[in-house]
Scaffold this active site. Structure first.
Site, PDB file in Angstrom:
ATOM      1  N   ARG A  22       0.815  -1.216   0.000  1.00 65.05           N
ATOM      2  CA  ARG A  22       0.000   0.000   0.000  1.00 65.05           C
ATOM      3  C   ARG A  22       0.848   1.266   0.000  1.00 65.05           C
ATOM      4  NH1 ARG A  22      -1.994   3.529   3.795  1.00 65.05           N
ATOM      5  NH2 ARG A  22      -1.092   2.319   5.513  1.00 65.05           N
ATOM      6  N   CYS A 160      -7.417  -0.135  11.695  1.00 65.26           N
ATOM      7  CA  CYS A 160      -6.221  -0.761  12.280  1.00 65.26           C
ATOM      8  C   CYS A 160      -6.578  -1.369  13.637  1.00 65.26           C
ATOM      9  CB  CYS A 160      -5.102   0.258  12.404  1.00 65.26           C
ATOM     10  SG  CYS A 160      -4.511   0.868  10.809  1.00 65.26           S
ATOM     11  N   ARG A 180      -4.945  -4.915  14.212  1.00 64.86           N
ATOM     12  CA  ARG A 180      -4.331  -5.771  13.194  1.00 64.86           C
ATOM     13  C   ARG A 180      -2.966  -5.260  12.774  1.00 64.86           C
ATOM     14  NH1 ARG A 180      -4.123  -3.473   8.293  1.00 64.86           N
ATOM     15  NH2 ARG A 180      -5.454  -1.641   7.954  1.00 64.86           N
ATOM     16  N   SER A 181      -2.762  -3.933  12.829  1.00 61.48           N
ATOM     17  CA  SER A 181      -1.556  -3.313  12.297  1.00 61.48           C
ATOM     18  C   SER A 181      -1.259  -2.046  13.086  1.00 61.48           C
ATOM     19  CB  SER A 181      -1.771  -2.980  10.812  1.00 61.48           C
ATOM     20  OG  SER A 181      -0.690  -2.258  10.279  1.00 61.48           O
ATOM     21  N   ASP A 183       1.588   1.244  13.234  1.00 62.52           N
ATOM     22  CA  ASP A 183       2.744   2.091  12.963  1.00 62.52           C
ATOM     23  C   ASP A 183       3.230   2.556  14.337  1.00 62.52           C
ATOM     24  OD1 ASP A 183       4.379   4.318  12.569  1.00 62.52           O
ATOM     25  OD2 ASP A 183       3.252   5.063  10.852  1.00 62.52           O
ATOM     26  N   ASN A 191      -2.833   5.118  20.098  1.00 64.88           N
ATOM     27  CA  ASN A 191      -3.655   3.943  20.363  1.00 64.88           C
ATOM     28  C   ASN A 191      -3.671   3.575  21.840  1.00 64.88           C
ATOM     29  OD1 ASN A 191      -2.298   2.616  17.317  1.00 64.88           O
ATOM     30  ND2 ASN A 191      -4.270   3.648  17.549  1.00 64.88           N
ATOM     31  N   ILE A 222       7.906  -0.617  12.285  1.00 61.21           N
ATOM     32  CA  ILE A 222       8.537   0.690  12.143  1.00 61.21           C
ATOM     33  C   ILE A 222       8.911   0.837  10.675  1.00 61.21           C
ATOM     34  CG2 ILE A 222      10.526   2.125  12.766  1.00 61.21           C
ATOM     35  CD1 ILE A 222      10.662   0.565  15.419  1.00 61.21           C
ATOM     36  N   SER A 282       3.037   7.633   6.559  1.00 61.02           N
ATOM     37  CA  SER A 282       2.811   6.945   5.285  1.00 61.02           C
ATOM     38  C   SER A 282       1.323   6.828   5.007  1.00 61.02           C
ATOM     39  CB  SER A 282       3.441   5.551   5.318  1.00 61.02           C
ATOM     40  OG  SER A 282       4.839   5.648   5.491  1.00 61.02           O
TER      41      SER A 282
END
EC number: 2.1.1.45
Length: 283
Positions: A22, A160, A180-181, A183, A191, A222, A282
């Site tokens: 992505r 996420c 799930r993911s 950064d 979070n 990272i 990103s």
């Protein structure tokens, strides 16, 4: 703070490089991380090794609880976290489902407050949970989910942190949040705050005592353009003691959260922090 720094060090020292389709970037990645926040003891998990913009993090979770689907609404609450994904994501900009500037589509709270049913109706998952918990009911499925694979193409981003499962033991409320993911340099400090605040505020409006919040991250990473700042700057700093969070006790219902709550209803005491770090984001 230690568990946050331990995870950062684990990624730096043990992570494997994975290419992300992505973003077109590589990520140093580990699988599975479990963090715990003891809300009953007021252990507010705010990063101190760089300045954390905690009000923006709280504004975002409040926006989710309100079911917002537009970046302008999030900005009005006090956070710009959705500006880029709503307005700079090329795939979303070309989507026939995008309604215009600032539209986020069917993601996060827009799903959780209006979850589509196969028969064409909708379920307000959050209201259902609040109603149950207020009556002292835990059906072992008090789950606020933002995850709907059938609607991914109708949103600017897949969720996420996508599931929040509330549980009652007596009059103490617990929370298991699944992501799930993550950064880690940019997203995790937000979070952690959001998981803590979600348990604290739901306990407050349902008349329960907050217990512990358990935060599971599946893919913690990272990005390659963040690594140097994390390894050579942030991880070289000594952490300060954790601050405490105060929530306006007049917030007593879901309607209060939906109608009048602002960032002025949240206060931090004793927050010491190092200089900010401008990590690349990103899209």
């Amino acid at each position: 703070m230690k568990q946050y720094l331990d995870l950062c060090n684990r990624i730096v020292n043990e992570g494997e490089w994975v290419s992300n389709e992505r973003t077109g970037k590589r990520c140093l990645t580990v699988i599975n991380a479990d963090l715990t926040y003891d809300v009953s003891k007021g252990e507010f998990p705010l990063v101190t090794t760089r300045k954390s913009y905690w009000k923006s993090a709280i504004a975002e979770i409040i926006g989710y609880l309100r079911g917002y689907d537009n970046a302008a609404d999030f900005r009005a609450l006090g956070t710009k976290t959705w500006d880029a994904n709503a307005n700079e994501n090329e795939v979303w900009l070309n989507s026939p489902y995008r309604k215009g500037e600032d539209d986020m589509g069917l993601c996060y709270g827009a799903i959780g407050r209006n979850f589509p049913k196969p028969d064409g109706g909708h379920i307000d998952l959050l209201k259902q949970i609040i109603d149950d918990l207020s009556r002292g009911v835990d059906n072992r499925g008090e789950i606020l989910t933002f995850y709907h694979p059938g609607a991914f193409h109708m949103a600017c981003l897949r969720p996420c942190m996508y599931s929040h499962h509330f549980s009652l033991l007596g009059d103490t409320l617990y929370l298991n949040s699944t992501q799930r993911s993550c950064d880690v340099p940019l997203g995790l400090n937000f979070n952690m705050v959001q998981v803590y605040v979600l348990l604290a505020i739901v306990a407050q409006i349902t008349g329960k005592k907050p217990g512990k919040a358990f935060h599971k991250i599946v893919n913690a990473h990272i990005y390659e353009d963040q690594l140097e700042l994390m390894r050579d700057v942030q991880l070289k700093r000594e952490p300060y003691p954790l601050p405490t969070l105060k929530i306006n006790p007049e917030i007593k219902s879901l309607k209060d959260i939906e109608t009048w709550v602002t960032m002025d209803d949240f206060e931090i005491e004793g927050y010491q922090f190092h200089e900010p770090i401008a990590y690349p984001f990103s899209v």
